[in-house]
Design a protein around this motif. Sequence first.
Motif, mmCIF file in Angstrom:
data_model
loop_
_atom_site.group_PDB
_atom_site.id
_atom_site.type_symbol
_atom_site.label_atom_id
_atom_site.label_comp_id
_atom_site.label_asym_id
_atom_site.label_seq_id
_atom_site.Cartn_x
_atom_site.Cartn_y
_atom_site.Cartn_z
ATOM 1 N N ASP A 28 0.854 -1.180 0.000
ATOM 2 C CA ASP A 28 0.000 0.000 0.000
ATOM 3 C C ASP A 28 0.889 1.230 0.000
ATOM 4 O O ASP A 28 1.836 1.320 0.799
ATOM 5 N N VAL A 29 0.582 2.174 -0.891
ATOM 6 C CA VAL A 29 1.352 3.413 -0.989
ATOM 7 C C VAL A 29 0.391 4.595 -1.096
ATOM 8 O O VAL A 29 -0.776 4.435 -1.443
ATOM 9 N N ALA A 30 0.901 5.780 -0.816
ATOM 10 C CA ALA A 30 0.105 7.000 -0.936
ATOM 11 C C ALA A 30 -0.237 7.267 -2.401
ATOM 12 O O ALA A 30 0.493 6.853 -3.305
ATOM 13 N N ASP A 31 -1.309 7.984 -2.630
ATOM 14 C CA ASP A 31 -1.749 8.288 -3.995
ATOM 15 C C ASP A 31 -0.739 9.118 -4.776
ATOM 16 O O ASP A 31 -0.775 9.135 -5.998
ATOM 17 N N THR A 32 0.137 9.814 -4.094
ATOM 18 C CA THR A 32 1.129 10.666 -4.761
ATOM 19 C C THR A 32 2.521 10.046 -4.752
ATOM 20 O O THR A 32 3.504 10.730 -5.028
ATOM 21 N N CYS A 33 2.614 8.772 -4.478
ATOM 22 C CA CYS A 33 3.893 8.077 -4.339
ATOM 23 C C CYS A 33 4.616 7.968 -5.686
ATOM 24 O O CYS A 33 4.024 7.605 -6.701
ATOM 25 N N THR A 34 5.914 8.268 -5.665
ATOM 26 C CA THR A 34 6.734 8.148 -6.868
ATOM 27 C C THR A 34 7.637 6.920 -6.751
ATOM 28 O O THR A 34 7.785 6.338 -5.676
ATOM 29 N N ILE A 35 8.283 6.585 -7.856
ATOM 30 C CA ILE A 35 9.262 5.496 -7.840
ATOM 31 C C ILE A 35 10.381 5.824 -6.859
ATOM 32 O O ILE A 35 10.808 4.975 -6.073
ATOM 33 N N GLY A 36 10.838 7.066 -6.873
ATOM 34 C CA GLY A 36 11.883 7.490 -5.946
ATOM 35 C C GLY A 36 11.468 7.315 -4.496
ATOM 36 O O GLY A 36 12.289 6.940 -3.648
ATOM 37 N N ASP A 37 10.195 7.585 -4.193
ATOM 38 C CA ASP A 37 9.686 7.392 -2.832
ATOM 39 C C ASP A 37 9.806 5.930 -2.408
ATOM 40 O O ASP A 37 10.193 5.632 -1.272
ATOM 41 N N ILE A 38 9.478 5.008 -3.304
ATOM 42 C CA ILE A 38 9.553 3.571 -2.998
ATOM 43 C C ILE A 38 11.005 3.157 -2.752
ATOM 44 O O ILE A 38 11.303 2.420 -1.807
ATOM 45 N N ILE A 39 11.904 3.649 -3.588
ATOM 46 C CA ILE A 39 13.325 3.324 -3.428
ATOM 47 C C ILE A 39 13.819 3.790 -2.056
ATOM 48 O O ILE A 39 14.529 3.052 -1.361
ATOM 49 N N ASP A 65 11.978 10.228 -9.901
ATOM 50 C CA ASP A 65 11.463 11.026 -8.785
ATOM 51 C C ASP A 65 10.188 11.781 -9.142
ATOM 52 O O ASP A 65 9.493 12.269 -8.247
ATOM 53 N N GLN A 66 9.861 11.879 -10.421
ATOM 54 C CA GLN A 66 8.646 12.569 -10.849
ATOM 55 C C GLN A 66 7.532 11.601 -11.265
ATOM 56 O O GLN A 66 6.384 12.012 -11.394
ATOM 57 N N TYR A 67 7.874 10.348 -11.490
ATOM 58 C CA TYR A 67 6.898 9.372 -11.994
ATOM 59 C C TYR A 67 5.969 8.945 -10.852
ATOM 60 O O TYR A 67 6.380 8.248 -9.933
ATOM 61 N N ILE A 68 4.716 9.374 -10.915
ATOM 62 C CA ILE A 68 3.730 9.027 -9.891
ATOM 63 C C ILE A 68 3.078 7.705 -10.262
ATOM 64 O O ILE A 68 2.558 7.540 -11.365
ATOM 65 N N LEU A 69 3.135 6.781 -9.323
ATOM 66 C CA LEU A 69 2.562 5.453 -9.542
ATOM 67 C C LEU A 69 1.042 5.513 -9.502
ATOM 68 O O LEU A 69 0.455 6.382 -8.844
ATOM 69 N N LYS A 70 0.417 4.564 -10.201
ATOM 70 C CA LYS A 70 -1.042 4.484 -10.274
ATOM 71 C C LYS A 70 -1.509 3.176 -9.629
ATOM 72 O O LYS A 70 -0.733 2.230 -9.516
ATOM 73 N N PRO A 71 -2.783 3.107 -9.229
ATOM 74 C CA PRO A 71 -3.280 1.864 -8.624
ATOM 75 C C PRO A 71 -3.015 0.655 -9.532
ATOM 76 O O PRO A 71 -3.158 0.736 -10.749
ATOM 77 N N ASN A 72 -2.596 -0.432 -8.912
ATOM 78 C CA ASN A 72 -2.339 -1.715 -9.577
ATOM 79 C C ASN A 72 -1.107 -1.727 -10.471
ATOM 80 O O ASN A 72 -0.900 -2.691 -11.215
ATOM 81 N N ASP A 73 -0.282 -0.674 -10.431
ATOM 82 C CA ASP A 73 0.970 -0.701 -11.182
ATOM 83 C C ASP A 73 1.865 -1.819 -10.658
ATOM 84 O O ASP A 73 1.805 -2.185 -9.477
ATOM 85 N N ALA A 74 2.706 -2.340 -11.533
ATOM 86 C CA ALA A 74 3.734 -3.305 -11.152
ATOM 87 C C ALA A 74 5.077 -2.619 -11.343
ATOM 88 O O ALA A 74 5.473 -2.309 -12.467
ATOM 89 N N LEU A 75 5.764 -2.343 -10.233
ATOM 90 C CA LEU A 75 7.065 -1.697 -10.246
ATOM 91 C C LEU A 75 8.126 -2.770 -10.090
ATOM 92 O O LEU A 75 8.157 -3.485 -9.088
ATOM 93 N N ALA A 76 8.980 -2.917 -11.091
ATOM 94 C CA ALA A 76 10.047 -3.908 -11.072
ATOM 95 C C ALA A 76 11.398 -3.215 -11.051
ATOM 96 O O ALA A 76 11.623 -2.281 -11.828
ATOM 97 N N ILE A 77 12.275 -3.676 -10.158
ATOM 98 C CA ILE A 77 13.603 -3.098 -10.037
ATOM 99 C C ILE A 77 14.631 -4.209 -10.077
ATOM 100 O O ILE A 77 14.544 -5.182 -9.317
ATOM 101 N N CYS A 78 15.615 -4.055 -10.960
ATOM 102 C CA CYS A 78 16.680 -5.056 -11.120
ATOM 103 C C CYS A 78 18.034 -4.398 -10.842
ATOM 104 O O CYS A 78 18.256 -3.269 -11.256
#
Length: 84
Positions: A28-39, A65-78
């Motif tokens: 669960d993340v905030a509605d304004t959460c970015t990829i940078g926030d998750i990292i 840092d500007q990319y805002i995630l949307k509901p049900n997105d799949a964020l993959a990091i390698c």
Amino acid sequence: MKITLKLFASLASYLPPNKKNGIEADIDVADTCTIGDIILLYKIPSKSAHLVMVNGVYIKPAERDQYILKPNDALAICPPVAGG
């Protein structure tokens, strides 16, 4: 909102305890959460976040840092891959 976080190889150790199949977790993340926030939130070393994709689409480092995630997105990091 809920997204799926997928962390591959050595990064899998940064997943929360509710991980499934060893490499992903629904979080669960905030509605304004970015990829940078998750990292930052999951303390993933930025140098290790080499290949970042949202729903299979590559996201450039300068855009994370500007990319805002949307509901049900799949964020993959390698992490970087080395071989020989």
